[in-house]
Motif scaffolding. Sequence first.
Motif, PDB file in Angstrom:
ATOM      1  N   LEU A   6       0.807  -1.214   0.000  1.00 27.25           N
ATOM      2  CA  LEU A   6       0.000   0.000   0.000  1.00 27.25           C
ATOM      3  C   LEU A   6       0.843   1.269   0.000  1.00 27.25           C
ATOM      4  O   LEU A   6       0.333   2.354  -0.228  1.00 27.25           O
ATOM      5  N   ASP A   7       2.127   1.120   0.244  1.00 24.63           N
ATOM      6  CA  ASP A   7       3.029   2.262   0.184  1.00 24.63           C
ATOM      7  C   ASP A   7       3.268   2.708  -1.256  1.00 24.63           C
ATOM      8  O   ASP A   7       3.783   3.799  -1.487  1.00 24.63           O
ATOM      9  N   VAL A   8       2.898   1.865  -2.225  1.00 26.93           N
ATOM     10  CA  VAL A   8       3.115   2.203  -3.637  1.00 26.93           C
ATOM     11  C   VAL A   8       1.853   2.085  -4.496  1.00 26.93           C
ATOM     12  O   VAL A   8       1.837   2.571  -5.621  1.00 26.93           O
ATOM     13  N   ALA A  16      -5.488   8.320  -6.890  1.00 25.61           N
ATOM     14  CA  ALA A  16      -5.489   8.729  -5.483  1.00 25.61           C
ATOM     15  C   ALA A  16      -4.614   7.776  -4.670  1.00 25.61           C
ATOM     16  O   ALA A  16      -4.523   6.583  -4.955  1.00 25.61           O
ATOM     17  N   PHE A  17      -3.994   8.331  -3.649  1.00 28.74           N
ATOM     18  CA  PHE A  17      -3.088   7.586  -2.786  1.00 28.74           C
ATOM     19  C   PHE A  17      -3.218   8.123  -1.375  1.00 28.74           C
ATOM     20  O   PHE A  17      -3.344   9.332  -1.212  1.00 28.74           O
ATOM     21  N   CYS A  78     -12.343   8.432  -5.705  1.00 25.80           N
ATOM     22  CA  CYS A  78     -13.430   8.082  -6.636  1.00 25.80           C
ATOM     23  C   CYS A  78     -14.365   7.020  -6.055  1.00 25.80           C
ATOM     24  O   CYS A  78     -15.437   6.776  -6.596  1.00 25.80           O
ATOM     25  N   GLY A  79     -13.959   6.364  -4.967  1.00 28.50           N
ATOM     26  CA  GLY A  79     -14.822   5.418  -4.283  1.00 28.50           C
ATOM     27  C   GLY A  79     -14.842   4.017  -4.845  1.00 28.50           C
ATOM     28  O   GLY A  79     -15.573   3.166  -4.350  1.00 28.50           O
TER      29      GLY A  79
END
Length: 141
Positions: A6-8, A16-17, A78-79
Motif C-alpha cells: 500500500l506504500d506504492v 489517489a493515494f 473516486c470510491g
Amino acid sequence: MRYYALDVLACPYCHAFPLKLVVLEERRSPMKYPWPSKPFCDYVCAFRGVEVAKCESCECEECLSREVVSGVLVCPKCGRWFAVVEGVPQLLPDEARDFDAERALLSRFREKLERLDPEVARRVFGEASHVGGTGQAPGRV
C-alpha cells in the motif's frame, strides 16, 4: 499481498493515494527484517493504518510477517473498490472486471466485512453496488 504494497499502490482510475485496506483474512508468513533502519515504508504504514510520519512505533518486523490473503481496497477519492483475492489485488478496469465473481469470492467474508466496515460491505454486496442502484459504476463506493 504484503501490507507494504500500500506504500506504492494507487487507484488505477484517479491515481489517489493511499488506498484504504479492509483486511478480511491474513496469514503469518515470517520474513526476516533485512534493512538497517526503520521504517521500511516511505509514506504509509498500512499495518498500523497511519502515515509513516505519524507512526510513533514502527512494527516493521510484525508487518513483514503477515500477508493479506483476502480483503477490499477502496479508493478514497473516486470510491471504487477492488477485491484482494488469494493475496492479489484485483486492480482492473471496470470493463475487465467480473463483479459477480469478485462478490462471490468475498461472500464468505460478508459478515466480517459488515462488522469491520458497513459502508464498504453495503457497496460490495448491496443493491447500491449495481449499476442503476446509485448511478455509479459497479466498483464505486
